[in-house]
Write a protein that holds these residues in place. Structure first.
Motif, PDB file in Angstrom:
ATOM      1  N   TYR A 251       0.852  -1.188   0.000  1.00  0.00           N
ATOM      2  CA  TYR A 251       0.000   0.000   0.000  1.00  0.00           C
ATOM      3  C   TYR A 251       0.888   1.239   0.000  1.00  0.00           C
ATOM      4  N   ASP A 252       0.236   2.397  -0.226  1.00  0.00           N
ATOM      5  CA  ASP A 252       0.983   3.638  -0.154  1.00  0.00           C
ATOM      6  C   ASP A 252       1.308   3.951   1.303  1.00  0.00           C
ATOM      7  N   GLY A 253       2.345   4.699   1.521  1.00  0.00           N
ATOM      8  CA  GLY A 253       2.754   5.075   2.868  1.00  0.00           C
ATOM      9  C   GLY A 253       4.259   5.040   3.017  1.00  0.00           C
ATOM     10  N   GLU A 254       4.737   5.636   4.089  1.00  0.00           N
ATOM     11  CA  GLU A 254       6.170   5.719   4.329  1.00  0.00           C
ATOM     12  C   GLU A 254       6.478   5.314   5.763  1.00  0.00           C
ATOM     13  N   ILE A 255       7.759   5.078   6.027  1.00  0.00           N
ATOM     14  CA  ILE A 255       8.240   4.811   7.379  1.00  0.00           C
ATOM     15  C   ILE A 255       8.990   6.061   7.845  1.00  0.00           C
ATOM     16  N   ILE A 256       8.587   6.604   8.993  1.00  0.00           N
ATOM     17  CA  ILE A 256       9.181   7.825   9.537  1.00  0.00           C
ATOM     18  C   ILE A 256       9.761   7.512  10.915  1.00  0.00           C
ATOM     19  N   TYR A 257      10.951   8.022  11.212  1.00  0.00           N
ATOM     20  CA  TYR A 257      11.601   7.695  12.481  1.00  0.00           C
ATOM     21  C   TYR A 257      12.467   8.864  12.928  1.00  0.00           C
ATOM     22  N   GLN A 258      12.669   8.950  14.228  1.00  0.00           N
ATOM     23  CA  GLN A 258      13.561   9.962  14.789  1.00  0.00           C
ATOM     24  C   GLN A 258      14.272   9.390  16.004  1.00  0.00           C
ATOM     25  N   THR A 259      15.462   9.869  16.266  1.00  0.00           N
ATOM     26  CA  THR A 259      16.269   9.361  17.364  1.00  0.00           C
ATOM     27  C   THR A 259      16.617  10.457  18.351  1.00  0.00           C
ATOM     28  N   HIS A 260      16.795  10.021  19.604  1.00  0.00           N
ATOM     29  CA  HIS A 260      17.291  10.904  20.665  1.00  0.00           C
ATOM     30  C   HIS A 260      18.779  10.606  20.815  1.00  0.00           C
ATOM     31  N   VAL A 261      19.593  11.629  20.627  1.00  0.00           N
ATOM     32  CA  VAL A 261      21.036  11.459  20.535  1.00  0.00           C
ATOM     33  C   VAL A 261      21.726  12.184  21.690  1.00  0.00           C
ATOM     34  N   GLU A 262      22.754  11.570  22.214  1.00  0.00           N
ATOM     35  CA  GLU A 262      23.597  12.174  23.251  1.00  0.00           C
ATOM     36  C   GLU A 262      23.996  13.613  22.871  1.00  0.00           C
ATOM     37  N   ASN A 263      23.840  14.549  23.804  1.00  0.00           N
ATOM     38  CA  ASN A 263      24.217  15.959  23.648  1.00  0.00           C
ATOM     39  C   ASN A 263      23.370  16.728  22.622  1.00  0.00           C
ATOM     40  N   ILE A 264      22.420  16.042  21.970  1.00  0.00           N
ATOM     41  CA  ILE A 264      21.598  16.703  20.956  1.00  0.00           C
ATOM     42  C   ILE A 264      20.127  16.692  21.341  1.00  0.00           C
ATOM     43  N   GLY A 265      19.669  15.559  21.869  1.00  0.00           N
ATOM     44  CA  GLY A 265      18.248  15.390  22.149  1.00  0.00           C
ATOM     45  C   GLY A 265      17.523  14.812  20.950  1.00  0.00           C
ATOM     46  N   TRP A 266      16.208  15.051  20.872  1.00  0.00           N
ATOM     47  CA  TRP A 266      15.431  14.513  19.755  1.00  0.00           C
ATOM     48  C   TRP A 266      15.790  15.249  18.466  1.00  0.00           C
ATOM     49  N   GLN A 267      16.198  14.482  17.474  1.00  0.00           N
ATOM     50  CA  GLN A 267      16.472  15.044  16.154  1.00  0.00           C
ATOM     51  C   GLN A 267      15.172  15.195  15.368  1.00  0.00           C
ATOM     52  N   LYS A 281      30.976  10.894  15.171  1.00  0.00           N
ATOM     53  CA  LYS A 281      30.966  11.840  16.285  1.00  0.00           C
ATOM     54  C   LYS A 281      31.002  11.155  17.649  1.00  0.00           C
ATOM     55  N   SER A 282      30.977   9.830  17.655  1.00  0.00           N
ATOM     56  CA  SER A 282      31.029   9.047  18.905  1.00  0.00           C
ATOM     57  C   SER A 282      29.894   9.407  19.853  1.00  0.00           C
ATOM     58  N   LEU A 283      28.711   9.635  19.289  1.00  0.00           N
ATOM     59  CA  LEU A 283      27.539   9.978  20.096  1.00  0.00           C
ATOM     60  C   LEU A 283      26.565   8.807  20.110  1.00  0.00           C
ATOM     61  N   ARG A 284      26.079   8.480  21.286  1.00  0.00           N
ATOM     62  CA  ARG A 284      25.190   7.322  21.427  1.00  0.00           C
ATOM     63  C   ARG A 284      23.746   7.673  21.067  1.00  0.00           C
ATOM     64  N   LEU A 285      23.034   6.698  20.511  1.00  0.00           N
ATOM     65  CA  LEU A 285      21.582   6.771  20.447  1.00  0.00           C
ATOM     66  C   LEU A 285      21.038   6.403  21.814  1.00  0.00           C
ATOM     67  N   GLU A 286      20.007   7.106  22.248  1.00  0.00           N
ATOM     68  CA  GLU A 286      19.424   6.851  23.564  1.00  0.00           C
ATOM     69  C   GLU A 286      17.958   6.426  23.478  1.00  0.00           C
ATOM     70  N   ALA A 287      17.269   6.829  22.424  1.00  0.00           N
ATOM     71  CA  ALA A 287      15.867   6.457  22.258  1.00  0.00           C
ATOM     72  C   ALA A 287      15.487   6.615  20.793  1.00  0.00           C
ATOM     73  N   ILE A 288      14.338   6.004  20.421  1.00  0.00           N
ATOM     74  CA  ILE A 288      13.885   6.065  19.037  1.00  0.00           C
ATOM     75  C   ILE A 288      12.369   6.041  18.996  1.00  0.00           C
ATOM     76  N   ARG A 289      11.800   6.679  17.965  1.00  0.00           N
ATOM     77  CA  ARG A 289      10.382   6.611  17.658  1.00  0.00           C
ATOM     78  C   ARG A 289      10.230   6.232  16.184  1.00  0.00           C
ATOM     79  N   ILE A 290       9.278   5.364  15.875  1.00  0.00           N
ATOM     80  CA  ILE A 290       9.070   4.926  14.494  1.00  0.00           C
ATOM     81  C   ILE A 290       7.565   4.878  14.226  1.00  0.00           C
ATOM     82  N   LYS A 291       7.156   5.320  13.052  1.00  0.00           N
ATOM     83  CA  LYS A 291       5.733   5.256  12.708  1.00  0.00           C
ATOM     84  C   LYS A 291       5.551   5.102  11.204  1.00  0.00           C
ATOM     85  N   LEU A 292       4.370   4.647  10.834  1.00  0.00           N
ATOM     86  CA  LEU A 292       3.978   4.506   9.445  1.00  0.00           C
ATOM     87  C   LEU A 292       3.049   5.646   9.054  1.00  0.00           C
ATOM     88  N   THR A 293       2.911   5.874   7.747  1.00  0.00           N
ATOM     89  CA  THR A 293       1.963   6.870   7.255  1.00  0.00           C
ATOM     90  C   THR A 293       1.091   6.238   6.174  1.00  0.00           C
TER      91      THR A 293
END
Length: 357
Positions: A251-267, A281-293
């Motif tokens: 079906y039509d739609g996309e996958i959208i995601y964003q990460t929370h990065v050390e020293n940056i926060g939610w991108q 940059k040696s920065l860790r991922l700390e969290a993630i969100r993923i969704k469909l459209t």
């Protein structure tokens, strides 16, 4: 044996264990055939293959035999191994080796318990077959294998090393490879094995989502699919970036995601295989969100869970929920992502997918 192993390991979920190397034997005893059979039993093997080259004082005898158990408790014993034996002999015959048939009624002549099965009947003559069936009871009747504990066995006598006709099948490495190929193709057919390449192609064809992570000291891993693990566990290595994309969209739609990065926060959100996080940059991922459209979001849920420093595997999040931690300075180490039809049950526990402080 090594050529046969090499061939079979090209197939999906196949493990091949050699019972000896030709130098090192179980219990350091080349004659301890029971110990070899017990390797098959102790590893719960689906099949035990005993490979032989024959010899006889009568140099006129030639050809191949396959010996199998006489037992009929389950189809995988006599019936199944006779079937496999015939496949092997057919392949060897195509090479020019005389087919002397499958023998499934060769029994011990001795009437001691060690040469009998659990029901008091005469056991199979060859120790490889006998102990793969009865177990390590050398002096007793052995186990009742009607429950399936016996290991199906084929003992293959490929040809005669002292026969003028047969020796042509043994006098080079290429000839030995042909024997192994004949055995292997029969085993593959009998067990209905699928090659790793075939399985991978099927997975790619049916895959709904693929993803790849960038790992500390490793870099980008190869993409995995549909709930497989990307990243590492037990190595204390941080995830630094991730790419996610839909496969074979219905079906039509996309996958959208964003990460929370050390020293940056939610991108900002990204989509369809674009890098989220950072590299170099040696920065860790700390969290993630993923969704469909689009229609994909109407038809499917996207589930994901992360392996987090200190917490290990957390619960499954879905459809834009946060997974991981914020405020703890904990790294993500691995992730699983899958797409499931609306209304179907989650792939696992959905509590404690995210922690914040």
């Amino acid at each position: 044996a090594n050529y046969l192993k090499e061939q079979l390991l090209q197939y999906y979920k196949v493990n091949v264990i050699l019972t000896h190397s030709g130098i090192n034997f179980p219990n350091n005893d080349p004659g301890d055939l029971a110990a070899r059979a017990m390797i098959a039993r102790n590893n719960n093997a689906d099949l035990y293959v005993s490979l032989h080259i024959n010899d006889n004082t009568d140099r006129n005898i030639q050809g191949a035999n396959v010996f199998v158990t006489s037992r009929t408790e389950l189809p995988k014993y006599k019936e199944g191994m006779t079937n496999l034996g015939n496949k092997i002999l057919t392949n060897l015959n195509k090479l020019g080796i005389q087919n002397n048939g499958v023998i499934n009624n060769k029994l011990c002549n001795d009437h001691e318990p060690r040469y009998q099965y659990y029901d008091g009947s005469q056991a199979d003559y060859y120790a490889d077959i006998r102990h793969a069936m009865k177990g390590d009871s050398i002096d007793g009747y052995g186990e009742n294998f009607s429950n399936g504990s016996g290991i199906p066995t084929v003992l293959i006598e490929h040809c005669y090393m002292n026969n003028e006709h047969d020796v042509q099948f043994l006098d080079s490495e290429e000839d030995l490879k042909k024997l192994a190929k004949a055995d292997g193709e029969a085993i593959i057919d009998y067990l209905k094995l699928k090659s790793k390449k075939e399985v991978e192609e099927e997975k790619n064809k049916n895959s709904k989502i693929s993803y790849s992570t960038h790992i500390e000291n490793v870099g980008w891993q190869n993409a995995v699919r549909d709930g497989e693990i990307s990243g590492t566990t037990g190595k204390s290595l941080r995830l630094e970036g991730i790419k996610v994309k839909l496969e074979n969209n219905e079906y039509d739609g996309e996958i959208i995601y964003q990460t929370h990065v050390e020293n940056i926060g939610w991108q900002n959100e990204v989509k369809n295989g674009t890098i989220a996080g950072t590299t170099g940059k040696s920065l860790r991922l700390e969290a993630i969100r993923i969704k469909l459209t689009g229609t994909m979001a109407q038809k499917y849920d996207v589930y994901y869970r992360v392996h987090c420093q200190e917490f290990g595997w957390m619960g499954w999040a879905k459809n834009g929920q946060s997974a991981g931690t914020t405020g703890y300075s904990y790294r993500l180490e691995a992730i699983q992502i899958c797409i499931i039809e609306k209304g179907k049950i989650a792939p696992g526990i959905t509590t404690d997918c995210f922690k914040s402080k």
